[in-house]
Design a protein around this motif. Structure first.
Motif, short mmCIF file in Angstrom:
data_model
loop_
_atom_site.label_atom_id
_atom_site.label_comp_id
_atom_site.label_asym_id
_atom_site.label_seq_id
_atom_site.Cartn_x
_atom_site.Cartn_y
_atom_site.Cartn_z
N PRO A 45 -20.63 -6.50 4.17
CA PRO A 45 -19.35 -6.84 3.54
C PRO A 45 -19.23 -6.23 2.14
N ALA A 46 -18.00 -6.24 1.60
CA ALA A 46 -17.73 -5.64 0.29
C ALA A 46 -18.67 -6.22 -0.76
N PHE A 47 -19.09 -5.36 -1.68
CA PHE A 47 -20.14 -5.72 -2.65
C PHE A 47 -19.59 -5.71 -4.07
N ASN A 48 -19.90 -6.75 -4.83
CA ASN A 48 -19.47 -6.87 -6.22
C ASN A 48 -20.44 -6.08 -7.10
N THR A 49 -20.01 -4.90 -7.52
CA THR A 49 -20.90 -4.03 -8.30
C THR A 49 -21.08 -4.51 -9.73
#
Length: 541
Positions: A45-49
């Motif tokens: 899933p989308a990753f918080n950089t």
């Protein structure tokens, strides 16, 4: 590495430095494609950089090198130049304090080769990129001395804070906490500074507010998450052992064999986080200097920095040779949100800076037998010399030939979601993706610590599947099918070469190959990788 800078890194070559290599490619890619740089949809899933250590400062500054010579080359520049710049900024600070060049050079050397910097040079740039801390201290000293105007000081400090925020939010947090405690201590203990400190705190606070406003989008994502899981009980598991400052570990050349039986008790298999070694010679000299020169304000200030940093680094409880003993001041705040996520031992870098500056002052002092002082410091510096025989600073890039060239275009569709095996922290798949310029999406990429649960209980079957993927011999058809369906996997890529993860046995490739064969999947072999094309998204035959 110098002979092959695009394929051999000044790192351990494992999945931790691969995170930084991925980050160096992600930030320029996101800017160039108009994507939200703080949420990466290149991973599923989308990753918080922003909530992880993706070093945007280095990623944006080194973008030209990354785009032309590749992420491994850019990483090597970070690893070579970062500590050297730290030595230079420490040299500037020491020269500002002492007015002498040679002693300042000694301080710069001691800081550049501080054990914390050297130990983290194996894999964690957000810790060994410590060059902005001396710069912050120099700005404060110049401001207190009246050498810079208020507006200039606030603007310069705000810029430095923003740059440090883009290197490590954790280390900036440590800086704020330790700096605040030291300044409050000075206000209480030093009558001469009692009126000046509140004004200085106000100016620093204003610089911090400006930095927060400039970096507000980054801070929003950094503080709101979702956060990648971290190891449990960080205030204790990440604490510095009380013996570490005087006992060398495997990263130090001299004495490592003699004290190996003791150091193994607090290393716990992790040389990187046992980086607090200063050495008995430098500590004795520092203690002697502090006692004999206590009347000097500079001596007391450096002692406050040293003491506060060391207390923070020791964590919530005092550990001696790996044994947990009495609670420490950190235990009072250990359960607060930011404190419980920080690794306390890394704060020792500020104590190492204080010792380096104190020794510069000692070397610059008048008196006889100056050669003896230099000799003692040279011996202490020699005791910090790295153990260059360790392979952890000569990691070879572990990327299948499929991704080292443009051959992947023939086997993987652009934008396809790829499950890379071995799984998560056991592979270097983030580097594969970085080498291709984010050509494909990566399922459950390892961009921090390997979690025990990916869905936090919302999907028990997914959690079970993740656990099985981390131990392939336990994988069954139903859980794999569920995982592939939930993650919308198009292609599975199994690295057919040497395992790239933490102590993975050579047989892990065969285990994966036989497991997938047992589940009815047949691969094609190309470019050192087994490629499995799924007949439909998330479905097995």
């Amino acid at each position: 590495m110098l002979l092959h800078p695009r394929h051999v890194c000044l790192c351990n070559g494992d999945s931790d430095p691969a995170i930084t290599m991925w980050s160096l490619r992600w930030w320029p890619w996101a800017v160039a494609h108009g994507a939200n740089p703080f949420v990466s949809h290149a991973v599923v899933p989308a990753f918080n950089t922003a909530a992880a250590t993706t070093v945007p400062t280095a990623g944006l500054v080194l973008a030209p090198l990354t785009l032309t010579l590749g992420p491994v080359f850019a990483y090597n520049v970070v690893a070579l130049v970062g500590p050297a710049i730290g030595g230079y900024t420490a040299f500037r600070l020491a020269r500002r304090v002492t007015g002498a060049t040679a002693p300042a050079f000694a301080a710069g050397y001691l800081y550049a080769f501080a054990t914390t910097v050297v130990a983290h040079l194996t894999s964690l740039p957000h810790v060994f990129l410590a060059f902005l801390f001396p710069l912050m201290a120099e700005l404060v000293i110049v401001r207190v001395a009246g050498g810079v105007r208020r507006r200039t000081f606030i603007a310069a400090l705000a810029l430095v804070l923003v740059l440090q925020l883009g290197i490590s939010t954790e280390m900036l947090f440590d800086t704020v906490v330790i700096g605040a405690i030291v300044l409050i201590t000075l206000m209480v203990a030093e009558p001469a500074l009692r009126r000046r400190i509140p004004v200085l705190l106000g100016e620093i606070g204003l610089a911090g507010a400006i930095a927060a406003a400039v970096a507000s989008p980054f801070l929003y994502y950094a503080l709101t998450g979702p956060f990648p899981p971290k190891r449990a009980d960080m205030p204790n598991s990440g604490a510095l052992d009380a013996l570490n400052p005087v006992i060398p570990t495997g990263v130090t050349h001299l004495g490592r064999h003699y004290f190996a039986a003791v150091s193994r008790r607090f290393e716990l298999g992790n040389l990187t986080e046992a980086g607090g070694y200063i050495g008995i010679v430098l500590l004795v000299v520092y203690a002697t200097f502090t006692i004999s020169q206590w009347r000097r304000l500079a001596t007391r200030v450096l002692f406050y920095v040293f003491a506060v940093s060391l207390v923070v680094a020791l964590g919530a409880h005092l550990f001696v040779a790996g044994m947990r003993t009495i609670p420490l001041p950190y235990d009072v705040v250990a359960r607060l949100p930011l404190f419980r996520s920080a690794v306390p031992s890394r704060a020792v870098v500020f104590a190492e800076l204080a010792v380096a500056l104190a020794l510069a002052v000692w070397l610059a002092g008048r008196g006889r037998r100056r050669w003896l002082r230099w000799g003692v410091v040279a011996v202490g510096a020699g005791m910090l010399f790295p153990n260059t025989a360790l392979p952890v600073w000569r990691g070879r890039e572990r990327v299948p030939a499929l991704f080292a060239s443009r051959a992947y275009h023939r086997y993987i569709a652009k934008g396809a979601t790829v499950l890379a095996l071995p799984f998560a922290h056991q592979d270097n798949a983030t580097l594969w993706q970085a080498k291709t310029g984010m050509y494909f999406k990566l399922s459950d990429a390892y961009l921090r610590f390997a979690p025990t649960s990916y869905s936090h209980g919302k999907d028990p079957a997914l959690d079970a599947a993740v656990g099985q993927l981390l131990s392939p011999s336990t994988l069954d058809r139903a859980h794999l099918a569920h995982y592939l369906r939930v993650r919308h996997i198009d292609t599975i890529v199994l690295d057919a070469g040497r395992p790239s993860g933490y102590n993975d046995p050579p047989a892990v490739v065969y285990v994966w190959w036989s497991t997938l064969r047992r589940l009815g999947l047949r691969p094609s072999l190309a470019g050192g990788a087994f490629i499995y094309h799924l007949p439909a998204r998330g479905r097995l035959r």
